[in-house]
Enzyme design. Structure first.
Site, mmCIF file in Angstrom:
data_model
loop_
_atom_site.group_PDB
_atom_site.id
_atom_site.type_symbol
_atom_site.label_atom_id
_atom_site.label_comp_id
_atom_site.label_asym_id
_atom_site.label_seq_id
_atom_site.Cartn_x
_atom_site.Cartn_y
_atom_site.Cartn_z
ATOM 1 N N THR A 3 -83.848 -22.500 -16.008
ATOM 2 C CA THR A 3 -84.719 -23.473 -16.651
ATOM 3 C C THR A 3 -84.273 -23.751 -18.084
ATOM 4 O O THR A 3 -83.650 -22.879 -18.718
ATOM 5 C CB THR A 3 -86.160 -22.915 -16.663
ATOM 6 N N ASP A 4 -84.649 -24.919 -18.589
ATOM 7 C CA ASP A 4 -84.368 -25.214 -20.009
ATOM 8 C C ASP A 4 -85.271 -24.403 -20.935
ATOM 9 O O ASP A 4 -85.047 -24.365 -22.145
ATOM 10 C CB ASP A 4 -84.507 -26.714 -20.288
ATOM 11 N N GLU A 5 -86.298 -23.755 -20.367
ATOM 12 C CA GLU A 5 -87.239 -23.012 -21.215
ATOM 13 C C GLU A 5 -86.584 -21.800 -21.872
ATOM 14 O O GLU A 5 -87.112 -21.252 -22.834
ATOM 15 C CB GLU A 5 -88.482 -22.610 -20.409
ATOM 16 N N TYR A 36 -92.291 -15.624 -19.089
ATOM 17 C CA TYR A 36 -91.537 -16.304 -18.025
ATOM 18 C C TYR A 36 -90.136 -16.659 -18.509
ATOM 19 O O TYR A 36 -89.135 -16.295 -17.886
ATOM 20 C CB TYR A 36 -92.280 -17.570 -17.577
ATOM 21 N N LYS A 72 -86.394 -15.282 -17.364
ATOM 22 C CA LYS A 72 -85.331 -16.151 -16.831
ATOM 23 C C LYS A 72 -84.075 -16.021 -17.710
ATOM 24 O O LYS A 72 -82.948 -16.023 -17.197
ATOM 25 C CB LYS A 72 -85.789 -17.614 -16.791
#
Ligand code: NAD
Ligand code: TYD
Length: 361
Positions: free
Chosen positions: A129-131, A154, A158
């Site tokens: 994810t870009d998060e 989260y 990741k």
């Protein structure tokens, strides 16, 4: 290829299988999923009718179970979607995120390392994810070179999994490819995420909870465009490379919710203003990232990928899917999801998709 797809009963994995299993009968697809609250095998019912599909229920956090799946199915490609994926849940209960996202990824990497001989014969494609990059300010974009700076349990889990994947490439020569994608929307998404939650609550005439002032920005990508990007990375991407995938479609949350109201109104014959009156501002998410936006130049120039859906066309397809697939919706409105929310999330009771049966598990 024998392709092991982890998390194939979740949102993106199921859309991936729905598209690719019938399209590529020459490849075998094995869907490995624990079937958590976020999974629904009905999401892969069409793929499941194809002879090149099989399903195995297993927990990637269980090293023995992962090794047994490798021994039985002997995959030569792993496409790793399985994860705990919801930021709010990670804030309320991070432990499961560490088990699945970090230990689960580690167990899969170990299975690849110890099974593939020579190790160079396989491929591990990691979906991230870009998060992991944290928050942007008002300007700028995430690229493959952006420094990691995750904000939530989260995104931190990741980020850890991304580091493990790269470490296995550098240390053991495991062939890997990584992708970091922006927010997906589309059919089959569990209605705890912004867009499906707003659609279902609007349809049911329930509050539309907007965190803070609704000015946080996300870069939205229709899920099928993401799946096509992943297939091009699988087939043409360079081993060891990372690809940042985004929709080039930045919207504030409030804009998204207004657009959902407009489309739901058009599709159901209700007035836009009656739906917009459901918008309710609720306390902000702790550590809420302000803005995500991806520069997908690498995907576009190297792989020739570009999103096919506009936000309006993709959102209309999504709204129609939720209106038409009432059995799927009823399935997820009842059961463990409501139970979990009722016990852990009482102060946000209004987040419940309306209409489910109270207390059913
Ligand atoms: P999801 O929550 O809808 O589905 C996750 C799936 O993984 C479920 O079917 C669940 O049962 C399975 N799973 C969870 N724990 C497991 C375990 N321990 N063992 C085996 N299976 C397990 O998630 P999603 O939105 O489809 O996301 C898929 C992947 O894409 C995730 O890795 C996520 O980080 C990444 N991603 C998602 C988005 C997005 O907008 N949804 C954007 C970028 C990247
Ligand atoms: P979400 O769908 O949870 O994805 P992510 O946090 O991974 O980006 O949330 C998208 C945005 O919408 C995020 O800024 C939080 C916000 N949001 C709301 O305002 N209300 C809601 O009920 C939800 C679920 C999210």
């Amino acid at each position: 290829m024998r392709i092991l797809v982890t998390g194939g009963a979740g949102f993106i994995g199921a859309n991936f299988l729905h598209l690719m299993v019938p399209r590529y009968p020459q490849h075998t697809f094995i869907n490995l999923d624990k079937l958590t609250y976020a999974a629904n095998l009905a999401s892969v019912s069409e793929a499941a009718r194809c002879p090149n599909y099989s399903f195995v229920q297993a927990d990637i956090a269980d090293a023995h179970a992962v090794q047994a799946v490798f021994a039985q199915y002997q995959p030569d490609v792993v496409i790793h979607f399985a994860a705990e994926s919801h930021v709010d849940r990670s804030i309320l209960g991070p432990a499961e995120f560490m088990q699945t996202n970090i230990i689960g990824t580690f167990n899969l990497l170990e299975a690849c390392r110890t099974t593939w001989s020579p190790i160079s014969q396989g491929l591990f494609q990691h979906i991230s994810t870009d998060e992991v990059f944290g928050s942007l300010g008002a300007t700028g974009y995430f690229t493959e070179h952006t420094r990691y700076d995750p904000s939530s349990p989260y995104s931190a889990s990741k980020a850890a999994s991304d580091h493990l994947v790269r470490a296995y490439h550098r240390t053991y020569g495991l062939p890997v490819k990584l992708t970091n994608c922006s927010n997906n929307y589309g059919p089959r998404q569990f209605p705890e995420k912004l867009i499906p939650l707003m659609i279902l609550n609007a349809v049911a005439g329930q509050p539309l909870p907007v965190y803070g002032k609704g000015q946080n920005v996300r870069d939205w990508l229709y899920v099928e465009d993401h799946c096509e990007a992943l297939w091009s990375v699988l087939m043409q991407g360079q081993v060891g490379a990372t690809y940042a995938i985004g929709g080039g479609c930045e919207k504030t949350n409030l804009d998204v919710v207004h657009t959902v109201c407009r489309i739901v109104a058009e599709e159901t014959g209700r007035s836009v203003s009656s739906l917009e009156s459901l918008i309710t501002f609720v306390p902000d998410r702790p550590g809420h990232d302000l803005r995500y936006a991806i520069d997908s130049t690498h995907m576009r120039t190297e792989l020739g990928w570009t999103p096919q859906e506009s936000f309006m066309s993709g959102l209309r397809k999504t709204v129609r899917w939720y209106l038409e697939n009432t059995a799927w919706v009823e399935d997820v409105r009842t059961g463990a999801y409501r139970q979990w929310l009722a016990t852990n999330y009482e102060h946000r009771e209004q987040l419940l998709p309306a209409g489910g049966k109270e207390g059913s598990a």
